[in-house]
Design a protein around this motif. Sequence first.
Motif, PDB file in Angstrom:
ATOM      1  N   SER A  47       0.826  -1.211   0.000  1.00 60.73           N
ATOM      2  CA  SER A  47       0.000   0.000   0.000  1.00 60.73           C
ATOM      3  C   SER A  47       0.859   1.258   0.000  1.00 60.73           C
ATOM      4  O   SER A  47       0.584   2.206  -0.727  1.00 60.73           O
ATOM      5  CB  SER A  47      -0.923   0.025   1.223  1.00 60.73           C
ATOM      6  OG  SER A  47      -1.819  -1.044   1.190  1.00 60.73           O
ATOM      7  N   CYS A  54      -2.943   7.197  -1.023  1.00 64.65           N
ATOM      8  CA  CYS A  54      -4.160   6.460  -0.663  1.00 64.65           C
ATOM      9  C   CYS A  54      -4.023   5.846   0.732  1.00 64.65           C
ATOM     10  O   CYS A  54      -4.963   5.890   1.525  1.00 64.65           O
ATOM     11  CB  CYS A  54      -4.425   5.346  -1.668  1.00 64.65           C
ATOM     12  SG  CYS A  54      -4.696   5.936  -3.340  1.00 64.65           S
ATOM     13  N   GLN A  58      -6.333   6.672   3.982  1.00 62.74           N
ATOM     14  CA  GLN A  58      -7.059   5.646   4.741  1.00 62.74           C
ATOM     15  C   GLN A  58      -6.746   5.749   6.232  1.00 62.74           C
ATOM     16  O   GLN A  58      -7.649   5.680   7.069  1.00 62.74           O
ATOM     17  CB  GLN A  58      -6.680   4.256   4.259  1.00 62.74           C
ATOM     18  CG  GLN A  58      -7.292   3.855   2.960  1.00 62.74           C
ATOM     19  CD  GLN A  58      -6.856   2.457   2.556  1.00 62.74           C
ATOM     20  OE1 GLN A  58      -5.787   1.996   2.927  1.00 62.74           O
ATOM     21  NE2 GLN A  58      -7.693   1.789   1.773  1.00 62.74           N
ATOM     22  N   GLU A  59      -5.475   5.894   6.553  1.00 66.69           N
ATOM     23  CA  GLU A  59      -5.066   5.979   7.955  1.00 66.69           C
ATOM     24  C   GLU A  59      -5.639   7.235   8.610  1.00 66.69           C
ATOM     25  O   GLU A  59      -6.104   7.195   9.752  1.00 66.69           O
ATOM     26  CB  GLU A  59      -3.546   5.954   8.049  1.00 66.69           C
ATOM     27  CG  GLU A  59      -2.980   4.622   7.601  1.00 66.69           C
ATOM     28  CD  GLU A  59      -1.549   4.702   7.126  1.00 66.69           C
ATOM     29  OE1 GLU A  59      -0.854   5.704   7.419  1.00 66.69           O
ATOM     30  OE2 GLU A  59      -1.103   3.756   6.455  1.00 66.69           O
ATOM     31  N   ARG A  61      -8.415   8.863   7.740  1.00 68.37           N
ATOM     32  CA  ARG A  61      -9.858   8.685   7.952  1.00 68.37           C
ATOM     33  C   ARG A  61     -10.154   7.703   9.083  1.00 68.37           C
ATOM     34  O   ARG A  61     -11.124   7.870   9.826  1.00 68.37           O
ATOM     35  CB  ARG A  61     -10.523   8.246   6.655  1.00 68.37           C
ATOM     36  CG  ARG A  61     -10.656   9.362   5.655  1.00 68.37           C
ATOM     37  CD  ARG A  61     -11.564   8.994   4.487  1.00 68.37           C
ATOM     38  NE  ARG A  61     -11.099   7.829   3.759  1.00 68.37           N
ATOM     39  CZ  ARG A  61     -10.299   7.878   2.701  1.00 68.37           C
ATOM     40  NH1 ARG A  61      -9.871   9.026   2.262  1.00 68.37           N
ATOM     41  NH2 ARG A  61      -9.950   6.781   2.083  1.00 68.37           N
ATOM     42  N   GLU A  62      -9.313   6.687   9.235  1.00 68.28           N
ATOM     43  CA  GLU A  62      -9.509   5.727  10.324  1.00 68.28           C
ATOM     44  C   GLU A  62      -9.381   6.422  11.677  1.00 68.28           C
ATOM     45  O   GLU A  62     -10.187   6.215  12.581  1.00 68.28           O
ATOM     46  CB  GLU A  62      -8.503   4.584  10.209  1.00 68.28           C
ATOM     47  CG  GLU A  62      -8.696   3.486  11.223  1.00 68.28           C
ATOM     48  CD  GLU A  62     -10.007   2.731  11.062  1.00 68.28           C
ATOM     49  OE1 GLU A  62     -10.567   2.317  12.095  1.00 68.28           O
ATOM     50  OE2 GLU A  62     -10.460   2.546   9.921  1.00 68.28           O
ATOM     51  N   MET A  91     -10.097  -0.778   7.418  1.00 67.08           N
ATOM     52  CA  MET A  91      -9.602   0.529   6.980  1.00 67.08           C
ATOM     53  C   MET A  91     -10.638   1.134   6.058  1.00 67.08           C
ATOM     54  O   MET A  91     -11.103   0.510   5.116  1.00 67.08           O
ATOM     55  CB  MET A  91      -8.265   0.401   6.238  1.00 67.08           C
ATOM     56  CG  MET A  91      -7.142   0.031   7.129  1.00 67.08           C
ATOM     57  SD  MET A  91      -6.700   1.456   8.115  1.00 67.08           S
ATOM     58  CE  MET A  91      -4.984   1.129   8.374  1.00 67.08           C
ATOM     59  N   THR A  92     -11.004   2.387   6.315  1.00 65.22           N
ATOM     60  CA  THR A  92     -12.005   3.045   5.478  1.00 65.22           C
ATOM     61  C   THR A  92     -11.374   3.507   4.188  1.00 65.22           C
ATOM     62  O   THR A  92     -10.209   3.800   4.129  1.00 65.22           O
ATOM     63  CB  THR A  92     -12.625   4.239   6.221  1.00 65.22           C
ATOM     64  OG1 THR A  92     -11.573   5.120   6.619  1.00 65.22           O
ATOM     65  CG2 THR A  92     -13.408   3.777   7.426  1.00 65.22           C
ATOM     66  N   ARG A  93     -12.159   3.575   3.160  1.00 69.40           N
ATOM     67  CA  ARG A  93     -11.647   4.010   1.850  1.00 69.40           C
ATOM     68  C   ARG A  93     -12.055   5.412   1.558  1.00 69.40           C
ATOM     69  O   ARG A  93     -12.929   5.989   1.967  1.00 69.40           O
ATOM     70  CB  ARG A  93     -12.157   3.110   0.744  1.00 69.40           C
ATOM     71  CG  ARG A  93     -11.598   1.731   0.883  1.00 69.40           C
ATOM     72  CD  ARG A  93     -12.026   0.892  -0.263  1.00 69.40           C
ATOM     73  NE  ARG A  93     -11.549  -0.457   0.015  1.00 69.40           N
ATOM     74  CZ  ARG A  93     -11.935  -1.496  -0.631  1.00 69.40           C
ATOM     75  NH1 ARG A  93     -12.781  -1.390  -1.598  1.00 69.40           N
ATOM     76  NH2 ARG A  93     -11.479  -2.673  -0.349  1.00 69.40           N
TER      77      ARG A  93
END
Length: 93
Positions: A47, A54, A58-59, A61-62, A91-93
């Motif tokens: 990743s 990206c 993700q991190e 937003r988490e 993990m949110t996208r």
Amino acid sequence: MDCALGSYIYLAMMPALCSHWLMGSKYRAKLRRKYNLVEAPFPDMVSHIFCPCCALAQEFRELKSRGLDPSLGWQRIHEQQIKIPPPSQSMTR
């Protein structure tokens, strides 16, 4: 600037510029362990090598979904000890 000096500067800076994936994947793994998240959609290192923006998004937003302020940095977030359950355990996208 001559070619030799340019080459030296390039070689001297490459380890620093290309090490983002190492630090990023270690942080991502630490985040997953702390909140018991799955390693998805790709392994942490993959990743951060192929899509670091990206992975960081993700991190970010988490942490936000857990009520934490990512701008404080890892140490301050760890000190807060705020435990708000996220909408889901991935993990949110």
